[in-house]
Design a protein around this motif. Structure first.
Motif, PDB file in Angstrom:
ATOM      1  N   GLU A 426      36.523  36.860   0.574  1.00 24.40           N
ATOM      2  CA  GLU A 426      36.597  36.533   2.002  1.00 24.40           C
ATOM      3  C   GLU A 426      36.246  37.735   2.874  1.00 24.40           C
ATOM      4  N   THR A 427      36.561  38.932   2.422  1.00 27.05           N
ATOM      5  CA  THR A 427      36.183  40.116   3.192  1.00 27.05           C
ATOM      6  C   THR A 427      34.685  40.379   3.116  1.00 27.05           C
ATOM      7  N   GLN A 428      34.043  39.913   2.046  1.00 27.97           N
ATOM      8  CA  GLN A 428      32.611  40.134   1.870  1.00 27.97           C
ATOM      9  C   GLN A 428      31.778  39.113   2.634  1.00 27.97           C
ATOM     10  N   GLU A 429      32.306  37.918   2.817  1.00 29.19           N
ATOM     11  CA  GLU A 429      31.556  36.857   3.504  1.00 29.19           C
ATOM     12  C   GLU A 429      32.397  36.318   4.650  1.00 29.19           C
ATOM     13  N   ALA A 430      31.927  36.564   5.855  1.00 25.46           N
ATOM     14  CA  ALA A 430      32.705  36.223   7.053  1.00 25.46           C
ATOM     15  C   ALA A 430      32.934  34.725   7.176  1.00 25.46           C
ATOM     16  N   ARG A 431      31.965  33.905   6.751  1.00 23.49           N
ATOM     17  CA  ARG A 431      32.135  32.459   6.921  1.00 23.49           C
ATOM     18  C   ARG A 431      33.271  31.938   6.053  1.00 23.49           C
ATOM     19  N   PHE A 432      33.577  32.618   4.955  1.00 21.97           N
ATOM     20  CA  PHE A 432      34.732  32.251   4.147  1.00 21.97           C
ATOM     21  C   PHE A 432      36.005  32.818   4.761  1.00 21.97           C
ATOM     22  N   GLY A 433      35.934  34.065   5.184  1.00 21.93           N
ATOM     23  CA  GLY A 433      37.119  34.711   5.723  1.00 21.93           C
ATOM     24  C   GLY A 433      37.620  34.096   7.006  1.00 21.93           C
ATOM     25  N   SER A 434      36.718  33.531   7.802  1.00 24.26           N
ATOM     26  CA  SER A 434      37.127  32.972   9.094  1.00 24.26           C
ATOM     27  C   SER A 434      38.084  31.804   8.946  1.00 24.26           C
ATOM     28  N   VAL A 435      38.033  31.094   7.827  1.00 23.74           N
ATOM     29  CA  VAL A 435      38.929  29.945   7.603  1.00 23.74           C
ATOM     30  C   VAL A 435      39.759  30.132   6.336  1.00 23.74           C
ATOM     31  N   GLN A 436      39.753  31.344   5.778  1.00 22.62           N
ATOM     32  CA  GLN A 436      40.448  31.627   4.512  1.00 22.62           C
ATOM     33  C   GLN A 436      40.063  30.606   3.444  1.00 22.62           C
ATOM     34  N   ALA A 437      38.783  30.299   3.361  1.00 20.48           N
ATOM     35  CA  ALA A 437      38.324  29.228   2.482  1.00 20.48           C
ATOM     36  C   ALA A 437      38.647  29.492   1.022  1.00 20.48           C
ATOM     37  N   CYS A 438      38.493  30.715   0.574  1.00 21.27           N
ATOM     38  CA  CYS A 438      38.692  31.020  -0.848  1.00 21.27           C
ATOM     39  C   CYS A 438      40.164  30.926  -1.235  1.00 21.27           C
ATOM     40  N   ARG A 439      41.032  31.529  -0.437  1.00 17.92           N
ATOM     41  CA  ARG A 439      42.453  31.493  -0.776  1.00 17.92           C
ATOM     42  C   ARG A 439      43.039  30.094  -0.611  1.00 17.92           C
ATOM     43  N   ARG A 440      42.583  29.357   0.373  1.00 16.95           N
ATOM     44  CA  ARG A 440      43.092  27.990   0.536  1.00 16.95           C
ATOM     45  C   ARG A 440      42.684  27.123  -0.658  1.00 16.95           C
ATOM     46  N   ILE A 441      41.477  27.353  -1.168  1.00 17.25           N
ATOM     47  CA  ILE A 441      41.017  26.602  -2.336  1.00 17.25           C
ATOM     48  C   ILE A 441      41.850  26.953  -3.564  1.00 17.25           C
TER      49      ILE A 441
END
Length: 939
Positions: A426-441
Motif C-alpha cells: 500500500e505504501t508503494q502504490e497510492a491507489r491501494f493505500g488510499s482505501v487500504q485495499a491490500c489490508r482490507r483484503i
C-alpha cells in the motif's frame, strides 16, 4: 450526499468504547446473579432486558413459562441444548428476571409483548431455584444456617422452602439416595409458582465415579433424581424446570461426561420441550444491544444502508447474488452498524470451532474490535470484515486463541501490521493505500479461512465475497481485485484455487517457487528468453536473427542481419551509460579479432533496461514452476489435487506473462549511422538511433519492418533518382565518370553513411527502372580502354548487377553522340523547282541516307588480359588480419564477377637450423591431414 461513518450514528456503550469491560462480563454466571453479586448488566432486571434482544426462540420459551406459572398450560420441562456459548445461561437469566418480581413487568423491555402473547394480564411472582453444576460440588457439602446440604435434592428443598422443606427429605440428603417423585412433587406444589433452573448439569454428574459414593450421592442416584424430578413437574401445574445440556460430546468432557449426557438426554426427551436456537439474523440485534446504545438517528442509518444496497446493485457482477435481493437492504438495517458479512463469517465459520462460543465469543471479539476502532478514529461506514483491526494484539489474540499454533506469524507477515507485506504494498502504490485495499483484503481472507480445516473441499472465501467484505459506496471493486492479484504474487501463506482464497500456517507453493528461483543462473534464464524471442521474431523481412550471439559468430557478409543483444545489455534513455549502445558498437567494430567490414548490414534489437529485472524474475518463476511440476510427476514431492492444479495453472499463467513481457522488454530497435559534414565532407562519428516498437502489434517481425520503413533505416524500394544522387555525390567525382554497380552495392553494405538497402535486388530494380531514362545514368557491361561494351542510354533493360557499369548521364550522352553521330545531309546540286507529278517513291535503291558516313573514331587495339596471379609473403604474427584484408580487397574482386574462376593456393615454408623434434613433426603431419592439405612433408 456525504454519508456518515458508523461512529457518528451508533455510539458504543461506555464500557465498550472506553475499554473498561471485563471479559468475564460476557460470560453470564447464574449463581452470582442469583445471590446478587453479579455486575449490574446481569443483576438488574431493567438493565438486563435493555441489553437483551428477545429472539423468536426466547420469546416462545418465555411465553411457555408464563403460561405454566399462570396455570394456563405450558411445558413443565424445557431442555436448553445448543452449541457452546449459544445463550443457554442468558435465557435462564431472562426467565429468572421475568418471574422474580424485582421490577414491574412494564419496565422490562419486551416482556409486555410476551405476556400479551401468553394472554396473561398479571404474571405471578415465582420462587426461583438455581442449581449450578459448576458452583456445587458433589464432595463438598454446603453449610447454610446450621444445616449441611449435600445433594442436588437437598439444595432444591432448601431453596424451595428453607428449613421446613429440607426437613422433609433430610434423610435422603444425608444418605445420598433419591427422595422419589411424589415427595418432590409435594414440595414443589407447596412452594407455589416456582421455576427450577439447572445449569451445567453434565459438569456436575460427570464427577461421580462408577460404584463410588460421594457426599452428593452416587452417579446412579443423581440420574434417578433427575428422572424423578422431571416426572414430578408434571404433577405441579405452576412449576417449570429449565435444564441446560451441552450440544456436543466434546463439550461433555470425559467419557463419564459423555455417558452422563446421553443418559440425561434420554430422561429429558420423555417430557422436554425443544428450545429453538438463535438465528444469524437475531444475533445481529443481540450483539448490537449489548455493545451499542440505542440508535436514535434512524434516517441516517437507513440512508447508509440504502447507499450500500444501491452500490451492490450497480456492481452486481463483482458481488454475491444475495446482494441483489431486496431483502439484503433489510439485513443491512438489522445488522447496522456491523456489516452482515461479519456475522456470517463469525457465526458460520468461527462458531464451528470447538473453543469459540457462539454468542459469548462474538460479543467478546466485537467488544475488542469496536473499542480499537473507536480509539483509532475509524471512518468506515460500517464495521466490515475488512475493518477488522488485526494489527491490535488483543484483537488478534482473541481470534488466534481459538486456532492451532502458528497463526501469529501469518498475521504479522501476510495480513496486518505496519511491517506486513500488504501494508508495504500500500505504501508503494497510492491507489491501494488510499482505501487500504491490500489490508482490507487480507483481513477478510483471514476471517473467512482461518477456522476451516485443511481437508475441507470448499476451502476459503470466494472472490465475490472478499469484495463484499471490503468495498464501500464510492469505491471501485476493480481496485480490490487488482490488489488481490498483486498479493497473490507476494504473500507467503496465501493460497488460491477455484476462485477461492485462503490463508494457511504452511508456506504456499509460491514460497516454494520463490526458493527455487535462486537455483537458476543467468545462462538458463537467457536460454529461455532466446526461445521465446525465436517464436515471436518470425514474419518479418529480416530472415537472419542472431540472438545473444557473440560478435565472432555474427557473419560479416552481404545479408541484412538483426542482432538481438543480451538482456544484460539494456537500452537506457537519456545521457549516461548505455550498455546496449556499447555492446552494439563492439559487435559493429570487431568480429572475433578482425575488423568488421560490412557494418551497414547490421541492426540491433535491445531490451529496455528498466524491464530487464522483471523479465529475469518472471523467467526464473517459470523455470521454478516447471521444476516443481517435474518433481511432482516423478514423485519427488507430494501435493494434493488442488495444489497440483495450482502448479499447472501457475506455470501456464507465468508462461503467458513471459510471452507478453518479452514483447514489452525487447522494444528498442537500434540502427547505427554516420553523417557527412557539408563543409569539409568529413565523415562523423557513429551515431545510434533507437525507436520503440509497438508491443501490442501482431507479430514482432512485422512491426520491425514497419519501424524500418517509417524511419528509412532499410530501403526495400529505391527510386532511380535516389540512385543518381548517390552516384553523383560519392562515385562520379574526382574525374570518375563511371562506376561498377557491384561496387556501389558492396560499398553501401560497408559504409554507414550510405543507404542501407534490403538486398542487391533493390539496386537491380532501381537500375532497371532508370535505364529507360536519359536523366539518371548510362549503362554498359564492361569497358575496354575508352570503349564501353554493351553501351546503352535511355533504353529499357534488365542488367545483371554483377556486370553493370553505371555511367554519368552527361558523359554517357557525349559518348552516345560520339559513337552514333547524327546523319549528315548533302545539298542536291540540281534542285528541281517543279516537283515530278509522278515521283518515284524509292529512286535510290540504297536505303542508307548517308552514302558517305563518317566512321567512328577507333582507338588503339588492346588485348584483354585473361589471367591474374599474385604472391605475397605474410608475417606469421599478423597473418590472420593480413589474409582477411587480401580476401576482402583482392579475392572478392574476382569472386564477385560471374564466370571468373578463382583458385587460392597457400604456400607455407618453415625452416629451423636446429631441426624439428618428433612431436612437432607428428603434429604438423596430422594437422595437415585433417585440414585436407594434400602436399605436406619435411626434408
Amino acid at each position: 450526499m456525504s454519508l456518515k461513518p458508523w461512529r457518528e450514528v451508533a455510539i458504543p456503550h461506555e464500557d465498550v468504547h472506553r475499554g473498561t469491560f471485563i471479559r468475564a462480563e460476557f460470560a453470564a454466571d447464574i449463581s452470582r446473579v442469583h445471590d446478587g453479586s453479579a455486575t449490574p448488566e446481569y443483576r438488574d432486571p431493567v438493565l438486563f432486558f435493555q441489553r437483551t434482544f428477545i429472539t423468536e426462540g426466547m420469546g416462545a420459551l418465555l411465553t411457555s413459562v408464563a403460561k405454566r406459572l399462570a396455570g394456563k398450560g405450558g411445558d413443565p420441562v424445557i431442555q436448553l441444548q445448543t452449541a457452546f456459548g449459544g445463550g443457554k445461561t442468558h435465557t435462564m437469566l431472562a426467565v429468572m428476571h421475568m418471574v422474580s418480581g424485582k421490577a414491574a413487568k412494564s419496565d422490562l423491555a419486551g416482556i409486555p409483548k410476551v405476556l400479551d402473547a401468553a394472554g396473561i394480564l398479571d404474571l405471578p411472582t415465582a420462587k426461583v431455584v438455581v442449581l449450578d453444576g459448576v458452583n456445587l460440588s458433589p464432595s463438598q457439602p454446603r453449610r447454610v444456617d446450621g444445616h449441611t446440604l449435600r445433594t442436588l435434592w437437598g439444595e432444591l428443598a432448601w431453596q424451595l422452602g428453607g428449613v421446613e422443606a429440607y426437613a422433609a427429605l433430610a434423610q435422603a440428603d444425608a444418605t445420598g439416595t433419591n427422595p422419589g417423585k411424589d415427595l418432590l412433587a409435594d414440595l414443589i406444589r407447596k412452594a407455589g409458582p416456582c421455576v427450577i433452573l439447572i445449569d451445567e448439569l453434565v459438569a456436575y454428574i460427570r464427577q461421580f465415579e462408577q460404584d463410588k459414593s460421594l457426599s452428593g450421592g452416587t452417579y446412579d442416584a443423581n440420574l434417578t433424581f433427575i428422572q424423578a424430578l422431571t416426572e414430578a413437574l408434571k404433577a405441579a401445574p405452576q412449576a417449570v424446570l429449565l435444564a441446560s445440556l451441552p450440544e456436543s460430546e466434546r463439550e461433555a468432557g470425559s467419557e463419564r461426561g459423555v455417558a452422563a449426557l446421553h443418559a440425561l438426554e434420554h430422561y429429558f426427551s420423555r417430557i422436554q420441550a425443544i428450545w429453538k436456537p438463535v438465528s444469524t439474523e437475531e444475533s445481529f440485534e443481540i450483539v448490537r444491544r449489548r455493545l451499542f446504545t440505542e440508535i436514535r438517528d434512524q434516517d441516517t442509518r437507513n440512508t447508509v444502508c440504502r447507499a450500500f444496497a444501491d452500490w451492490y446493485v450497480q456492481h452486481a457482477d463483482d458481488l454475491p447474488g444475495e446482494t441483489q435481493e431486496g431483502r439484503y437492504y433489510d439485513r443491512l438495517r438489522s445488522a447496522y452498524p456491523i456489516h452482515p458479512e461479519m456475522f456470517e463469517r463469525l457465526y458460520q465459520d468461527w462458531s464451528a470451532l470447538p473453543n469459540f462460543q457462539r454468542t459469548r465469543g462474538v460479543l467478546k471479539l466485537m467488544a475488542r474490535v469496536i473499542h480499537r476502532l473507536w480509539q483509532s478514529d475509524n471512518k468506515d461506514l460500517l464495521i466490515m470484515p475488512g475493518s477488522l483491526p488485526l494489527y491490535d494484539a488483543e484483537v488478534s489474540a482473541e481470534l488466534t486463541s481459538n486456532l492451532p499454533v502458528g497463526w501469529d506469524a501469518v498475521l504479522s507477515r501476510d495480513v496486518d501490521g505496519e511491517r506486513s507485506e500488504p501494508a508495504l504494498l500500500e505504501t508503494q502504490e497510492a491507489r491501494f493505500g488510499s482505501v487500504q485495499a491490500c489490508r482490507r483484503i487480507t483481513r477478510s481472507i483471514f476471517l473467512g479461512s482461518a477456522p476451516v480445516s485443511g481437508n475441507e473441499m470448499a476451502r476459503g472465501v470466494e472472490t465475490e465475497r472478499l469484495i463484499l467484505s471490503c468495498v464501500q459506496p464510492g469505491q471501485a471493486p476493480h481496485v480490490f481485485k487488482d490488489a488481490l492479484s498483486r498479493l497473490k504474487t507476494r504473500l507467503t501463506f496465501l493460497n488460491e484455487g477455484n476462485n477461492r482464497w485462503w490463508l494457511d500456517v504452511k508456506p504456499n507453493l509460491r514460497r516454494e517457487m520463490e526458493d527455487r528461483k535462486r537455483r537458476f543462473p543467468d545462462s538458463e534464464v537467457f536460454d529461455e528468453v532466446a526461445d521465446v524471442l525465436r517464436k515471436v521474431l518470425g514474419g518479418g523481412s529480416i530472415v537472419h536473427h542472431h540472438i545473444f550471439t557473440p560478435a565472432a559468430d555474427v557473419p560479416d557478409d552481404w545479408e541484412l542481419r538483426l542482432v538481438v543483444l543480451s538482456p544484460n545489455s539494456g537500452w537506457t534513455r537519456g545521457a549516461g551509460p548505455n550498455p546496449a549502445r556499447d555492446a552494439a558498437a563492439a559487435i559493429l567494430r570487431d568480429r572475433g579479432g578482425q575488423p568488421r567490414v560490412k557494418q551497414n548490414r547490421l541492426l540491433f534489437l535491445a531490451a529496455d533496461a528498466d524491464q530487464v529485472s522483471h523479465l529475469k524474475e518472471t523467467v526464473r518463476a517459470l523455470l521454478a514452476w516447471r521444476s516443481i511440476e517435474t518433481d511432482l510427476k516423478e514423485t519427488r514431492i507430494t501435493l494434493d489435487n488442488i495444489q497440483a492444479r495450482q502448479v499447472s495453472q501457475n506455470k501456464e499463467q507465468t508462461r503467458d506473462t513471459l510471452l507478453r513481457l518479452v514483447r514489452d522488454t525487447y522494444k528498442w530497435l537500434v540502427a547505427p549511422s554516420q553523417t557527412v559534414s557539408r563543409k569539409d565532407g568529413m565523415v562523423g562519428e557513429i551515431e545510434w538511433e533507437a525507436q520503440a516498437l509497438n508491443s501490442a502489434a501482431v507479430g514482432l517481425g512485422k512491426d520491425i519492418d514497419r519501424v524500418l520503413a517509417d524511419n528509412e533505416w532499410v530501403i526495400a524500394q529505391w527510386a532511380p533518382v535516389n540512385l543518381h544522387y548517390l552516384l553523383k555525390a560519392w562515385f562520379w567525382k574526382d574525374g570518375a565518370v563511371d562506376v561498377k554497380a557491384l561496387d556501389v552495392w558492396q560499398k553501401s553494405c560497408s559504409y554507414l553513411y550510405l543507404p542501407r538497402l534490403q538486398n542487391s535486388h533493390v539496386m537491380a530494380q532501381a537500375i532497371a527502372a532508370g535505364a529507360s531514362s536519359l536523366d539518371f545514368f548510362g549503362l554498359a557491361s564492361d569497358k575496354e580502354g575508352d570503349r564501353y561494351l554493351g553501351f546503352s542510354l535511355g533504353q529499357a533493360t534488365s542488367p545483371f548487377i554483377e556486370v553493370a557499369l553505371l555511367i554519368e548521364p552527361s558523359k554517357a550522352a557525349a559518348y552516345e553522340e560520339a559513337t552514333h553521330p547524327p546523319p549528315i545531309i548533302t545539298p542536291d546540286p540540281n534542285p528541281n523547282p517543279d516537283p515530278d507529278p509522278n515521283p518515284n517513291p524509292n529512286p535510290n535503291p540504297n536505303p542508307n541516307p548517308n552514302p558517305n558516313p563518317v566512321p567512328p573514331p577507333v582507338g588503339p587495339t588492346a588485348t584483354m588480359p585473361t589471367h591474374f596471379w599474385a604472391s605475397a609473403e605474410l608475417d606469421p604474427v599478423g597473418a590472420s588480419l593480413k589474409f582477411a584484408n587480401i580476401m576482402t580487397e583482392l579475392v572478392e574482386l574476382f569472386s564477385a564477377r560471374h564466370g571468373t574462376s578463382v583458385v587460392i593456393k597457400v604456400d607455407i615454408e618453415a625452416s629451423d637450423s636446429r631441426g624439428f623434434d618428433e612431436t612437432t613433426v607428428r603434429a604438423a603431419k596430422e594437422n595437415s591431414r585433417v585440414l585436407g592439405i594434400s602436399s605436406a612433408d619435411f626434408d
